[in-house]
Structure formats: C-alpha cells, structure tokens
Design a protein around this motif. Sequence first.
Motif, PDB file in Angstrom:
ATOM      1  N   TYR A  55       0.827  -1.206   0.000  1.00  0.00           N
ATOM      2  CA  TYR A  55       0.000   0.000   0.000  1.00  0.00           C
ATOM      3  C   TYR A  55       0.865   1.263   0.000  1.00  0.00           C
ATOM      4  O   TYR A  55       0.596   2.211  -0.739  1.00  0.00           O
ATOM      5  N   SER A  56       1.911   1.276   0.821  1.00  0.00           N
ATOM      6  CA  SER A  56       2.763   2.470   0.882  1.00  0.00           C
ATOM      7  C   SER A  56       3.476   2.711  -0.433  1.00  0.00           C
ATOM      8  O   SER A  56       3.593   3.844  -0.902  1.00  0.00           O
ATOM      9  N   LYS A  96      -3.314   8.143 -17.873  1.00  0.00           N
ATOM     10  CA  LYS A  96      -4.625   7.692 -18.345  1.00  0.00           C
ATOM     11  C   LYS A  96      -5.703   7.921 -17.296  1.00  0.00           C
ATOM     12  O   LYS A  96      -6.803   8.399 -17.602  1.00  0.00           O
ATOM     13  N   ILE A  97      -5.393   7.583 -16.057  1.00  0.00           N
ATOM     14  CA  ILE A  97      -6.370   7.764 -14.976  1.00  0.00           C
ATOM     15  C   ILE A  97      -6.641   9.236 -14.743  1.00  0.00           C
ATOM     16  O   ILE A  97      -7.789   9.665 -14.586  1.00  0.00           O
ATOM     17  N   ASN A  98      -5.572  10.031 -14.738  1.00  0.00           N
ATOM     18  CA  ASN A  98      -5.749  11.478 -14.529  1.00  0.00           C
ATOM     19  C   ASN A  98      -6.548  12.118 -15.656  1.00  0.00           C
ATOM     20  O   ASN A  98      -7.357  13.020 -15.424  1.00  0.00           O
ATOM     21  N   ASP A  99      -6.322  11.645 -16.901  1.00  0.00           N
ATOM     22  CA  ASP A  99      -7.078  12.181 -18.034  1.00  0.00           C
ATOM     23  C   ASP A  99      -8.565  11.879 -17.888  1.00  0.00           C
ATOM     24  O   ASP A  99      -9.419  12.720 -18.177  1.00  0.00           O
ATOM     25  N   LEU A 117      -6.091  -3.960  -0.488  1.00  0.00           N
ATOM     26  CA  LEU A 117      -5.511  -2.661  -0.818  1.00  0.00           C
ATOM     27  C   LEU A 117      -6.612  -1.600  -0.922  1.00  0.00           C
ATOM     28  O   LEU A 117      -6.468  -0.483  -0.446  1.00  0.00           O
ATOM     29  N   ILE A 118      -7.727  -1.972  -1.567  1.00  0.00           N
ATOM     30  CA  ILE A 118      -8.950  -1.164  -1.582  1.00  0.00           C
ATOM     31  C   ILE A 118     -10.093  -2.143  -1.303  1.00  0.00           C
ATOM     32  O   ILE A 118     -10.273  -3.107  -2.051  1.00  0.00           O
ATOM     33  N   LEU A 120      -3.038   3.854  -6.109  1.00  0.00           N
ATOM     34  CA  LEU A 120      -4.262   3.384  -5.454  1.00  0.00           C
ATOM     35  C   LEU A 120      -5.206   4.527  -5.138  1.00  0.00           C
ATOM     36  O   LEU A 120      -6.431   4.355  -5.120  1.00  0.00           O
ATOM     37  N   SER A 121      -4.650   5.702  -4.892  1.00  0.00           N
ATOM     38  CA  SER A 121      -5.492   6.849  -4.551  1.00  0.00           C
ATOM     39  C   SER A 121      -6.301   7.351  -5.738  1.00  0.00           C
ATOM     40  O   SER A 121      -7.221   8.151  -5.577  1.00  0.00           O
ATOM     41  N   LEU A 122      -5.976   6.871  -6.940  1.00  0.00           N
ATOM     42  CA  LEU A 122      -6.650   7.339  -8.143  1.00  0.00           C
ATOM     43  C   LEU A 122      -7.848   6.481  -8.549  1.00  0.00           C
ATOM     44  O   LEU A 122      -8.457   6.728  -9.579  1.00  0.00           O
ATOM     45  N   THR A 123      -8.184   5.466  -7.769  1.00  0.00           N
ATOM     46  CA  THR A 123      -9.350   4.635  -8.082  1.00  0.00           C
ATOM     47  C   THR A 123     -10.140   4.349  -6.811  1.00  0.00           C
ATOM     48  O   THR A 123      -9.575   4.262  -5.719  1.00  0.00           O
TER      49      THR A 123
END
Length: 397
Positions: A17-18, A191-194, A44-45, A24-27
């Motif tokens: 996780y670290s 891709k995730i940020n877009d 993890l999530i 991980l913070s993006l989903t």
Amino acid sequence: MSKNENSLDLIVASDLYSRYSDLLSLTKNSLLLVDLDGKIIQELIPAPNFCRYICQKEESFVCEDYKKHIKDGENGCFICKRGLNNVLMPIKKKEEIVAYITGLQAYSKDTEGERSNGLLSLLAEKKKLSFETVAKMHSELLVVENEKCEVHKQLCSYLSKNISRELEKSEEENTEHRLEQSIEREILKKKINDLEAKNNSLTVNPHFLFNTLNCIARMAYFEHASKTEELIYCLSDLLRYNLQKGESLHTIGTELDNIEKYLYIQKARLRERLEYEIDVPEHIKTCRVPNMILQPIVENAILHGISKKRDGGFIKIYGESDHQKIIIFVADNGNGFPKDVLKKLQSKEKAVGELGFRITDNRIKQYFGDEYGLNIVKSDFSGSTVSITIPSKFMMR
C-alpha cells in the motif's frame, strides 16, 4: 512453510500500500491480493459490502465465481453471476502462479442493465438480513465507464507484473527494469488522470459554492433582505442535497422537504403565476427511496404546464398507499405535455428534453423492479398528472 506461503509473506512484508499509494489513490474500485485458495491476504482497496456480506460465503475468502476462475488458472476480466465486472491478474514467480491481484467488482455501462433487484428478498432471507440492508448494499455498487474498467484492468496488470518482477529479482536491481516500470507507471497515471479530468472538467468545488452562498446570505441578513437570505439558504440546501450519492436511500419526507425548497425558489421567480400544495400522509413520508426522484417530475410540471400559461397554474403533490404499494402523484393544471414529447414517452422512445424523466423511471425500476416506476396518468389541455409507484415494504416501522 511452503514455497507459495513464503512468496506471499514476501509480498505482504513489502508494504504494497505504501509503495503504490499514489496509484491506489486514483481509483475507488476494489483491489485485493488473494492466494490460490481464494483467501484474501490483503485488501488494498476494500471490496463492496454487497460482495463482502452477500456474495462471499466467508468474509476472508473471495466469492465462488472468483474461486472457480482461480482454480481454472484463468486471468483477465469476467462478469460474475450478479452482473458485476471483475479483474483477475496472476502474480508469478518463475512462471508459476503464486497469488492473484483481483478487483473492480462494479457494473459497467454495458452490464448496468443487470442491476435487477428481483432476487434481493431471496438473498436477504438466505443471509438472514433485512431486505432494506441488502437493498442498501446493492444500491451502493458502482457503475463505471467501460474505459475506466479497462484502466482498472491495466492497473491490476501493472501491479501483478511488478510484484512478479520483485519476487524474481535479485538484490541488485536491474536499471532497465526500473526505467520500464517507471514509464509504465507514468502512462497509467496519465490515463487515470485524463479520465478524472474529463469527468470533472466542468465541476466546481461544492465547498466553495456552499461557502459563497452562505457568505452572500449573511450579507443579505445584515442588509435586512430577509427574502433574499431565505432564497439563498434554500438554494444552498438544494445544491447540497443534489450532490448526495445518487443511489443513497432517503425518506419521502426528506424528498418533500427538498422539493418544497425548489418550489419556493420557483415561486419567487414566477410570483403569482405559481401556486403549490403538498399533501402527503405522514406514514408515507417514512418510506425510503433513492434521492432526486421527485424533482424531474416537478420540473416537467413547471416547464410544460405552468410556465407556458399566461396566468400560470397550480401544482399539487399528494400520495396514497395500500399494503403493497405507495403512489405519489404530481398534478398540475397546465397545458399538458407537448404531443410529440408525450408520444415518445409513451412509446419508450428517446424524447429530447425528457432525459431526467426517463432516468428517474429507470432508477426506480432498477431499484424496486419493473412493475414500479413513473406513469403519465393524464396529460391534456386541462393539465397533467404523473404517478411514482414504489413498494410499501420500504416503509420504516
């Protein structure tokens, strides 16, 4: 200790996780590390409550659909028997699978139609839970865009491949591998940020909106503009309610409080051209429904009925119930729906401008079943009446 257990210990000890927290913070979708028996080694999530408490036989093991795919040595994407999209990516050590990265557990735009509640009562009985509890967990399941499903698959693939490399590599890291991982990571993040930017490009921070509205309301108070102050607070409450989770359960009483604020604002705009009355029995107000099912109907009454009449008109919201169902009526004495719009709505065609009406009907059907939803009871020169039918079993005792 077996070879697989030793590998899993190395994975968990590496503090996944670290090291991957930025990705991980993006989903918001689930992402789990499981062993070859389907045991959840690390969340993890976390998985959705519906999957955790309804689909999984044991809380510490994934569902039977996952176990079957793991046993068959499969990987990639699959749709479970509940219609949820899932991802399964292997973690290997010297070409031998030692664990899996799993995740998503959400509806896609293609599988959203699977969101039927016909079996919820059976599931509630089987799990010895109340129907309301099961329905609430079911309503919390996410619906994500197909493109986001693909991005989540790439995220799982990246993690599984990277962990596999780490299990195989020696103490002396390969510089070329590190560069390749870094490039893959940046491409995936982009891709995730877009996607996030595309979804949020027209979004204003709600806290900024509420703080600004409250500031204006306080200014109106000091300027002794009590009517303006009240309108601003009504608008602030209306926006806050609109931003609440779309499939969360609220009482009809809460819905009516929200719609009364909406009508109060419209009354200030239309003045004597709009009158309204809300007459719903108290016992009906305790019934729980998804939020925002009344506003599209009332908006239609004002748009098609009241605003187009020179002298305005009257809107009445009332309700009735029996032991099986509750019906809320929104009636107006306006001009009725335009003939072309009414024809399209009745024939289930896509009617331009009636998207809110159709979405609300679909939401009610998806949550309660096809026998419930919206119905145009009447629409002619004397006005329109639209009904909202829901099961009475959702009434709080």
